[in-house]
Design a protein around this motif. Sequence first.
Motif, PDB file in Angstrom:
ATOM      1  N   VAL A   1      94.900  -3.920 -10.701  1.00  0.00           N
ATOM      2  CA  VAL A   1      94.632  -3.086  -9.567  1.00  0.00           C
ATOM      3  C   VAL A   1      95.628  -1.882  -9.258  1.00  0.00           C
ATOM      4  O   VAL A   1      95.055  -0.722  -9.180  1.00  0.00           O
ATOM      5  N   ARG A   2      96.693  -2.007  -9.914  1.00  0.00           N
ATOM      6  CA  ARG A   2      97.662  -1.169  -9.977  1.00  0.00           C
ATOM      7  C   ARG A   2      97.354   0.196 -11.002  1.00  0.00           C
ATOM      8  O   ARG A   2      97.452   1.155 -10.334  1.00  0.00           O
ATOM      9  N   GLU A   3      97.086  -0.207 -11.825  1.00  0.00           N
ATOM     10  CA  GLU A   3      96.777   0.847 -12.936  1.00  0.00           C
ATOM     11  C   GLU A   3      95.492   1.516 -12.878  1.00  0.00           C
ATOM     12  O   GLU A   3      95.487   2.987 -12.731  1.00  0.00           O
ATOM     13  N   TYR A   4      94.382   0.854 -12.391  1.00  0.00           N
ATOM     14  CA  TYR A   4      93.239   1.306 -12.124  1.00  0.00           C
ATOM     15  C   TYR A   4      93.281   2.386 -11.037  1.00  0.00           C
ATOM     16  O   TYR A   4      92.803   3.336 -10.883  1.00  0.00           O
ATOM     17  N   ASP A   5      94.059   1.978  -9.796  1.00  0.00           N
ATOM     18  CA  ASP A   5      94.098   2.834  -8.707  1.00  0.00           C
ATOM     19  C   ASP A   5      94.758   4.033  -8.817  1.00  0.00           C
ATOM     20  O   ASP A   5      94.301   5.127  -8.706  1.00  0.00           O
ATOM     21  N   ALA A   6      95.793   3.875  -9.878  1.00  0.00           N
ATOM     22  CA  ALA A   6      96.697   4.945 -10.251  1.00  0.00           C
ATOM     23  C   ALA A   6      95.652   6.066 -11.087  1.00  0.00           C
ATOM     24  O   ALA A   6      95.775   7.259 -10.706  1.00  0.00           O
ATOM     25  N   LEU A   7      94.772   5.513 -11.787  1.00  0.00           N
ATOM     26  CA  LEU A   7      94.092   6.349 -12.775  1.00  0.00           C
ATOM     27  C   LEU A   7      92.757   7.139 -11.783  1.00  0.00           C
ATOM     28  O   LEU A   7      92.770   8.402 -12.013  1.00  0.00           O
ATOM     29  N   LEU A   8      92.327   6.307 -10.918  1.00  0.00           N
ATOM     30  CA  LEU A   8      91.484   6.985  -9.984  1.00  0.00           C
ATOM     31  C   LEU A   8      92.052   8.189  -9.069  1.00  0.00           C
ATOM     32  O   LEU A   8      91.507   9.168  -8.891  1.00  0.00           O
ATOM     33  N   ALA A   9      93.365   7.782  -8.794  1.00  0.00           N
ATOM     34  CA  ALA A   9      94.181   8.764  -7.846  1.00  0.00           C
ATOM     35  C   ALA A   9      94.152  10.156  -8.781  1.00  0.00           C
ATOM     36  O   ALA A   9      94.284  11.355  -8.195  1.00  0.00           O
ATOM     37  N   GLU A  10      94.409   9.980  -9.872  1.00  0.00           N
ATOM     38  CA  GLU A  10      94.649  11.192 -10.898  1.00  0.00           C
ATOM     39  C   GLU A  10      93.337  11.664 -11.423  1.00  0.00           C
ATOM     40  O   GLU A  10      93.396  12.562 -12.231  1.00  0.00           O
ATOM     41  N   CYS A  11      92.307  11.262 -10.892  1.00  0.00           N
ATOM     42  CA  CYS A  11      91.077  11.824 -11.463  1.00  0.00           C
ATOM     43  C   CYS A  11      90.691  11.555 -13.116  1.00  0.00           C
ATOM     44  O   CYS A  11      90.173  12.062 -13.507  1.00  0.00           O
ATOM     45  N   VAL A  12      91.400  10.403 -13.370  1.00  0.00           N
ATOM     46  CA  VAL A  12      91.448  10.156 -14.983  1.00  0.00           C
ATOM     47  C   VAL A  12      90.253   9.031 -14.831  1.00  0.00           C
ATOM     48  O   VAL A  12      90.540   7.723 -15.096  1.00  0.00           O
ATOM     49  N   PHE A  13      89.021   9.437 -14.805  1.00  0.00           N
ATOM     50  CA  PHE A  13      87.956   8.505 -14.573  1.00  0.00           C
ATOM     51  C   PHE A  13      87.546   7.459 -15.797  1.00  0.00           C
ATOM     52  O   PHE A  13      87.288   6.397 -15.903  1.00  0.00           O
ATOM     53  N   SER A  14      87.482   8.302 -16.968  1.00  0.00           N
ATOM     54  CA  SER A  14      87.455   7.756 -18.201  1.00  0.00           C
ATOM     55  C   SER A  14      88.028   6.175 -18.531  1.00  0.00           C
ATOM     56  O   SER A  14      87.686   5.445 -18.741  1.00  0.00           O
ATOM     57  N   GLU A  15      89.414   6.744 -18.455  1.00  0.00           N
ATOM     58  CA  GLU A  15      90.404   5.601 -18.587  1.00  0.00           C
ATOM     59  C   GLU A  15      90.274   4.521 -17.490  1.00  0.00           C
ATOM     60  O   GLU A  15      90.479   3.318 -17.985  1.00  0.00           O
ATOM     61  N   ALA A  16      89.884   4.841 -16.170  1.00  0.00           N
ATOM     62  CA  ALA A  16      89.750   4.005 -15.321  1.00  0.00           C
ATOM     63  C   ALA A  16      88.763   3.056 -15.605  1.00  0.00           C
ATOM     64  O   ALA A  16      88.550   1.617 -15.387  1.00  0.00           O
ATOM     65  N   MET A  17      87.610   3.593 -16.077  1.00  0.00           N
ATOM     66  CA  MET A  17      86.327   2.857 -16.416  1.00  0.00           C
ATOM     67  C   MET A  17      86.650   1.784 -17.608  1.00  0.00           C
ATOM     68  O   MET A  17      86.434   0.607 -17.661  1.00  0.00           O
ATOM     69  N   ARG A  18      87.377   2.091 -18.612  1.00  0.00           N
ATOM     70  CA  ARG A  18      87.739   1.284 -19.722  1.00  0.00           C
ATOM     71  C   ARG A  18      88.519   0.096 -19.200  1.00  0.00           C
ATOM     72  O   ARG A  18      88.315  -0.904 -19.755  1.00  0.00           O
ATOM     73  N   LEU A  19      89.692   0.321 -18.288  1.00  0.00           N
ATOM     74  CA  LEU A  19      90.658  -0.593 -17.730  1.00  0.00           C
ATOM     75  C   LEU A  19      89.717  -1.485 -17.065  1.00  0.00           C
ATOM     76  O   LEU A  19      89.793  -2.759 -17.390  1.00  0.00           O
ATOM     77  N   ILE A  20      88.838  -1.084 -16.152  1.00  0.00           N
ATOM     78  CA  ILE A  20      88.206  -2.144 -15.386  1.00  0.00           C
ATOM     79  C   ILE A  20      87.310  -2.971 -16.252  1.00  0.00           C
ATOM     80  O   ILE A  20      86.827  -4.103 -15.878  1.00  0.00           O
ATOM     81  N   TYR A  21      86.385  -2.167 -16.884  1.00  0.00           N
ATOM     82  CA  TYR A  21      85.462  -2.824 -17.921  1.00  0.00           C
ATOM     83  C   TYR A  21      86.339  -3.949 -18.776  1.00  0.00           C
ATOM     84  O   TYR A  21      85.840  -5.092 -18.855  1.00  0.00           O
ATOM     85  N   SER A  22      87.450  -3.558 -19.168  1.00  0.00           N
ATOM     86  CA  SER A  22      87.948  -4.235 -20.370  1.00  0.00           C
ATOM     87  C   SER A  22      88.645  -5.513 -19.449  1.00  0.00           C
ATOM     88  O   SER A  22      88.545  -6.563 -19.798  1.00  0.00           O
ATOM     89  N   PHE A  23      89.160  -5.461 -18.326  1.00  0.00           N
ATOM     90  CA  PHE A  23      89.676  -6.611 -17.518  1.00  0.00           C
ATOM     91  C   PHE A  23      88.529  -7.319 -17.246  1.00  0.00           C
ATOM     92  O   PHE A  23      88.377  -8.652 -17.353  1.00  0.00           O
ATOM     93  N   THR A  24      87.474  -7.017 -16.784  1.00  0.00           N
ATOM     94  CA  THR A  24      86.080  -7.930 -16.251  1.00  0.00           C
ATOM     95  C   THR A  24      85.601  -8.663 -17.293  1.00  0.00           C
ATOM     96  O   THR A  24      85.350  -9.861 -17.178  1.00  0.00           O
TER      97      THR A  24
END
Length: 850
Positions: free
Chosen positions: A613-636
């Motif tokens: 939650v913390r890392e994903y939200d921070a990535l979205l806030a900074e418009c780092v979408f690609s990394e946010a997607m990797r993170l949530i994908y790999s968690f899930t």
Amino acid sequence: MRETGIPKTYDHRAVEGRIYAEWERRGAFEADPNPEKEPYCIALPPPNVTGALHMGHALNGSIQDTLIRRARMKGYETLWLPGVDHASIALQNVVERKLLREEGKTRFDVGREEFVERCRVFAEKARATILGQLRKLGASVDWRRLRYTMDEGYVDAVNTAFIKLYEEGLIYRGSRITNWCPHDRSAISDLEVNYEEVDGRLYGLRYPFVDDKGPGPDGNNFAQAFSTRPETMLGDVALVVNPEDERYKDLVGRRVLVPFVEREIEIFADDYVDPSFGTGVLKITPAHDPNDFEIGNRLNLKPVNVLNPDGTMSSSGAQFEGMSREDTRKAVVERLRERGLLGEVKDYRHRVGHCDRCGTVIEPWLSEQWWISMRKLAEPAREILKERSITVYPDSWRREMIRWLENLHDWNISRQLWWGQRIPVWYGPGGEVVASKKSPGENFEQDPDVLDTWFSSGLWPFATLGWPEETEDLRYFYPTSLLSTAREIMYLWVARMIMNGLHFQGDVPFERVNVHSIVLAEDGTKMSKSKGNTINPLDLLDEYGTDAVRFGLLYQSSTQDFAYSYERTEMGQAFVTKLWNATRFVLGYPEGGESDDLSASDRWILSEFNRTVREYDALLAECVFSEAMRLIYSFTWNQFADWFIEIAKVAPSSATPHVLRQVFLGTLKLLHPVMPFATEEMARVIGEDEMLALQSFPAYDPALEDKEADHLLDRTRRAVSAVRSFRAETKVEGELEGFVPPGIEEGVYAALARVRPATPADDGKVRASLPAGDLVVEIVLSEEMRRGEIERLRKEISRVEVEVKRAEGKLANEKFVQNAPEKIVVGEREKLDVNSVMLETLSRRLEEYL
RNA sequence: GGGCGAUUAGCUCAGGGGGAGAGCGCUUCCUUGACGCGGAAGAGGUCAGUGGUUCGAAUCCACUAUCGCCCACCA
């Protein structure tokens, strides 16, 4: 496990339309000023009503919707304001082409009024298409606030802005060289000219002397200059040489004849001339070249305009009058040759300006136009960017805009087009010039020209909120939170919005700018209709589902451009399916009430989710979408599905049903901004009463962090993997017997690794020692496996030996121990310890078997 | 002519001073009661080249090569 009766795969076609309608019915996207909440606002970059949306729109739509939905779930009063742009020159071109194709007519055949009507009708249709596509994309815009740059209110804002700038002296009329498009018969701005390298020719043009001073310094009775556009010589008013050019000292002041027009002109000296280019003699055509225009001004020479607006030769073109510029070029060259006045003709590769919209070669042409004086408007914008009052992702674009603002020329805003907003200036019978929304009196004629389409879109962030009225919306939502855009319109649009925002509203138009990737074709080249390599986003949405496409696009989106990849979309599709099946699992899992009796596995997944939650939200806030997607994908996929669901099957606690549901629902919420339809449907299926779009975003909770559980599960999973690995290598079937390694979750290990605890009676038996990071897993082996085990041990030993040597080498290096950060050194020592123990264990085992 | 960026696994691309990552593809095994659009275990890379800085460089710097994209009024 209960039968769920839910289909095995998610069918986006059956879901998306229904859910969008439900969001609308619930008013989920509507936003109004609300003093109890913080505002969050994005003004959609208005698509041109020239056709349909392309992949860039799909990407930017996905980006904006993700940010908007996240903000909404985080409790902001969230407005995504939709709109479309009339796209003056672009639409006019589209309609003109259609008219020619279907009826064989030009706009002049049908007349202005009829043509404008056709544009209006076309725009209406395209607009309906575009709005439908935005819905398909899942865009959570507030439809009540839809704006169009040709709306009455918007046009009023445009007129207000024009008149204000005119009254401030920042808009003026002037006769200057402009980029003239003979096809559009209109001026265009510098930014609408594309320069392309073309293979042209450089023609030597000879001007015979007409004074009585005899031949020139080279013995010829003419002076020769070079030009790529020989037809423009008909408009020559002087020749110029460099004052320092020794060769031509005596040439200055002499008189030569311009052939055909038979005009006598003088030779002057001017610093601008580069003596090393061509002959070092430059012909001056002030009406058809910006440099020549300035030199002509310096020399006080009157320009001679030899071109008509349509690119044919004017009455100043002597015998060539009425011919096209292309034909004239050939004819002039031919006639010169006949008269012995053609010098060398060289092949010459150079850059030629083309009209951005119709591709026609641009003619620098002297005409009367309306201009905006940019210096004063640019300065505050430059300051704001310098002091980083607007955050730009990536920051390099902030610097690029500053650079541009420091070097910009005045902006030509009048267009001799028909489709667009008429310039609010009226000319009176007595020569009066009045800027006004309405006719100032009888016999006043309105300027026939329209405004550059970017003049109106430059007002977008505030004109859409009601400006020039001081509306509540404007007070509440301005400045907007973010602008997301492609980089090709950074200067055309973004920089100008900043200037206008500061000038008219006294504040930045947006707090942050996200410059997104350009979606290239699969082969890495630009998508273009002419190349036929475009991909229609609508086809993708239909085939793969909106959520899959959105995920795929965001996964690829970064600061780099990317070639569109079906693989990424397929990945999105597989992800949706994975989630769908997790939904089915959760649905079929036994229910359980809340319980405090959390197992280490329960605590681990909660901790892991919380960190995500913390890392994903921070990535979205900074418009780092690609990394946010990797993170949530790999968690899930790799944490929740691969491990926690598997654990829930074999080693649940009384709290597991609740934790499973809690974490899964939380994951759906995290994913909702990205994959709104599928997550909404899944939440409904597992029995959520409230729509996800209206629920809140998971918040980081420090209390859920659990280092102990993390450590325990980390060890447990390593132990399980070590056994699985061993099984795959040795191909042993069935259950194994083994000693339970210390510090792991015994039940999870036994069930997932399928290892039955060994008894003291097994103590003396052959064992396999499986290294798993910092722990060793021991498995009881049958006697016949001893030989294979020796081989395996030797391999492991040599691998671990390398590790030990590496760590030893590092630690033996005094400089490393001295200079490297404490953390690294300690880490290295730990590795050495672990591996030394491992080496010892494995070696001892090997000895036993030999 | 200036500026910016890229060059990482067969392919498409992330990452960015302290043991090389993902997806797809490939190999082996698995029709386990969410999922074969799946699961488990693997193979595969002197991170474009050359120098430099550093205890340590794929990562920072310089240059080179190749490929993009912007900006600029040399006829």
